[in-house]
Design a protein around this motif. Structure first.
Motif, PDB file in Angstrom:
ATOM      1  N   GLU A   1       0.922  -1.246  -0.092  1.00  0.00           N
ATOM      2  CA  GLU A   1       0.010   0.118  -0.136  1.00  0.00           C
ATOM      3  C   GLU A   1       0.828   1.267   0.022  1.00  0.00           C
ATOM      4  O   GLU A   1       1.817   1.185   0.670  1.00  0.00           O
TER       5      GLU A   1
ATOM      6  N   LYS B   1      -1.849  -2.663 -14.266  1.00  0.00           N
ATOM      7  CA  LYS B   1      -2.828  -3.730 -14.217  1.00  0.00           C
ATOM      8  C   LYS B   1      -2.624  -4.988 -13.710  1.00  0.00           C
ATOM      9  O   LYS B   1      -3.404  -5.703 -13.209  1.00  0.00           O
TER      10      LYS B   1
ATOM     11  N   GLU C   1      -4.164  -4.204  -7.127  1.00  0.00           N
ATOM     12  CA  GLU C   1      -5.333  -4.737  -6.357  1.00  0.00           C
ATOM     13  C   GLU C   1      -6.641  -3.977  -6.024  1.00  0.00           C
ATOM     14  O   GLU C   1      -7.538  -4.112  -6.299  1.00  0.00           O
ATOM     15  N   SER C   2      -6.069  -2.674  -5.714  1.00  0.00           N
ATOM     16  CA  SER C   2      -7.146  -1.597  -5.448  1.00  0.00           C
ATOM     17  C   SER C   2      -6.744  -0.309  -5.146  1.00  0.00           C
ATOM     18  O   SER C   2      -5.553  -0.125  -4.924  1.00  0.00           O
TER      19      SER C   2
ATOM     20  N   ASP D   1      -7.811   3.796  -3.116  1.00  0.00           N
ATOM     21  CA  ASP D   1      -8.758   4.681  -2.284  1.00  0.00           C
ATOM     22  C   ASP D   1      -8.861   5.863  -3.062  1.00  0.00           C
ATOM     23  O   ASP D   1      -7.703   6.608  -3.390  1.00  0.00           O
TER      24      ASP D   1
ATOM     25  N   THR E   1     -13.433   2.948  -2.634  1.00  0.00           N
ATOM     26  CA  THR E   1     -12.414   1.841  -2.907  1.00  0.00           C
ATOM     27  C   THR E   1     -12.655   1.164  -4.387  1.00  0.00           C
ATOM     28  O   THR E   1     -13.752   0.695  -4.255  1.00  0.00           O
ATOM     29  N   LEU E   2     -11.962   1.266  -5.284  1.00  0.00           N
ATOM     30  CA  LEU E   2     -12.216   0.906  -6.240  1.00  0.00           C
ATOM     31  C   LEU E   2     -11.296  -0.151  -6.794  1.00  0.00           C
ATOM     32  O   LEU E   2     -10.092  -0.330  -6.441  1.00  0.00           O
ATOM     33  N   ASP E   3     -11.905  -1.518  -7.174  1.00  0.00           N
ATOM     34  CA  ASP E   3     -10.878  -2.626  -7.625  1.00  0.00           C
ATOM     35  C   ASP E   3     -10.581  -2.494  -9.158  1.00  0.00           C
ATOM     36  O   ASP E   3     -10.778  -1.525  -9.734  1.00  0.00           O
ATOM     37  N   ARG E   4      -9.763  -3.578  -9.649  1.00  0.00           N
ATOM     38  CA  ARG E   4      -9.089  -3.614 -10.952  1.00  0.00           C
ATOM     39  C   ARG E   4     -10.350  -3.317 -11.809  1.00  0.00           C
ATOM     40  O   ARG E   4     -10.138  -2.449 -12.951  1.00  0.00           O
TER      41      ARG E   4
ATOM     42  N   CYS F   1     -11.821   0.173 -12.308  1.00  0.00           N
ATOM     43  CA  CYS F   1     -10.810   1.284 -13.058  1.00  0.00           C
ATOM     44  C   CYS F   1     -10.678   1.193 -14.536  1.00  0.00           C
ATOM     45  O   CYS F   1     -10.259   2.176 -14.980  1.00  0.00           O
TER      46      CYS F   1
ATOM     47  N   ARG G   1      -3.013   0.183  -3.665  1.00  0.00           N
ATOM     48  CA  ARG G   1      -2.602  -1.282  -3.485  1.00  0.00           C
ATOM     49  C   ARG G   1      -2.184  -2.269  -4.653  1.00  0.00           C
ATOM     50  O   ARG G   1      -2.884  -2.262  -5.497  1.00  0.00           O
TER      51      ARG G   1
ATOM     52  N   ARG H   1      -0.663  -6.068  -5.637  1.00  0.00           N
ATOM     53  CA  ARG H   1      -0.512  -7.384  -5.112  1.00  0.00           C
ATOM     54  C   ARG H   1       0.531  -7.957  -6.021  1.00  0.00           C
ATOM     55  O   ARG H   1       0.644  -8.291  -7.096  1.00  0.00           O
TER      56      ARG H   1
END
Length: 344
Positions: free
Chosen positions: A93, A141, A145-146, A148, A159-162, A165, A188, A190
């Motif tokens: 993060e 990409k 992970e995500s 804010d 909070t947005l995930d892949r 986006c 964030r 991964r």
């Protein structure tokens, strides 16, 4: 007793040359430095600034300024780096204001490799999802992970995930309907603990061969990428530039065959969907632009994909040069080049 956080200050008539990697002359009428979430909430809730038009500024590495900025400039400087153990993966993060290259180097030092192919990409962490940055066979990409982000209308943090986006080639939702409507605070990533090298690009394969290495380590790839990029791209601290100025065009197999029929030596890469990516730098070089310029703006003599400020360039000169290159490439190859930087 909790000490209240100080309110941010609104700076006036700020010189933006230190805040754009091209070093182009422009000024911000008003600027607020966003170092924490509360700074942004202060702006959103302010009786005057909350309703004012805004411009979000990160590292300024993907920006061509052709004029002064009248909107309230939000200079994102949110710090912070954390490494989280997520079982088979590491999750990093990072605050949006951290330098991207510093994050890559830090993750390696923490024993969490995976980003080394994207070393030395200029700009901040917060800008990386906007552009879906990438290099040497890897894109953001691939490890995202995500994030804010704070909505500038409602003040809510989302909070947005892949999937949310909508990443594309040098594209994302933040360049589309969220452009100027939200500010990224944290990102964030991964990274699998079972690391595998990504050596698809010929430059990396040549570096490994020259070093006599068949199974490279993450640190070796990091060093090779830094060396390769440094040889091709000028340091913005020395020569103003925005990195790769044009996107590598993606074309159908039929169009690729047509271009190859005219110019068999064109550099091209097959994609998983059957299309082909053409090397924009090769196209520009083939049109004879390397080293040529308009006023203080020029094409870098070592890499035709890079436009530079060779001294006191103005944004209008960079834009004129870019448009001339686009016209030249289209006239010869029938290919339209699309700029990567945002032009203001």
């Amino acid at each position: 007793m909790t000490t209240p956080k100080p309110e941010p200050s609104v700076e006036s008539d700020v010189d933006l040359r230190p805040y754009n990697s091209f070093g182009l002359p422009a000024r911000a009428r008003r600027l607020v430095r966003i170092r924490q979430e509360s700074d942004l909430r202060w702006v959103v809730n302010h009786p005057d600034w909350g309703r004012a038009s805004k411009f979000i500024l990160g590292g300024g590495s993907n920006l061509v300024l052709t004029r002064d900025l009248q909107p309230l400039v939000l200079k994102v400087e949110v710090p912070g780096l954390r490494l989280l153990d997520a079982g088979e993966d590491w999750v990093i993060e990072a605050g949006a204001g951290e330098r991207w290259h510093d994050l890559v180097a830090w993750s390696l030092a923490q024993g969490a490799p995976g980003l080394e192919n994207m070393a030395l990409i200029p700009g901040t962490v917060g800008a990386s999802p906007v552009q879906n940055i990438g290099a040497y066979g890897m894109e953001l990409k691939d490890h995202f992970e995500s994030l804010d982000t704070l909505d500038l209308m409602t003040g809510r943090v989302v909070t947005l995930d892949r999937a949310a986006c909508h990443f594309g080639y040098r594209d994302s939702v933040f360049k589309q309907h969220l452009a100027g409507r939200s500010v990224i605070l944290r990102v964030r990533l991964r990274l699998p603990k079972a690391w595998r090298p990504k050596m698809d690009y010929l430059d990396l394969q040549r570096a490994a061969e020259a070093a006599g290495v068949s199974e490279p380590t993450p640190s070796q790839i990091f060093d090779w990428v830094c060396s390769i990029r440094s040889a091709k791209l000028p340091d913005p601290a020395v020569i103003g530039n925005a990195g790769s100025f044009f996107k590598n065009p993606v074309v159908s197999e039929a169009v690729c065959r047509e271009v190859i029929a005219r110019d068999p030596h064109i550099v091209h890469y097959p994609l998983e969907d059957g299309r082909f990516k053409l090397a924009a730098g090769w196209l520009i070089d083939a049109c004879g632009w390397k080293g040529k310029g308009v006023g203080g703006a020029a094409v870098y003599e070592k890499q035709a994909l890079v436009l530079i400020n060779r001294g006191e360039a103005r944004g209008a000169e960079v834009l004129t040069l870019a448009q001339a290159i686009q016209a030249s490439v289209f006239a010869r190859f029938g290919i339209r080049l699309e700029p990567e930087p945002v032009v203001i």
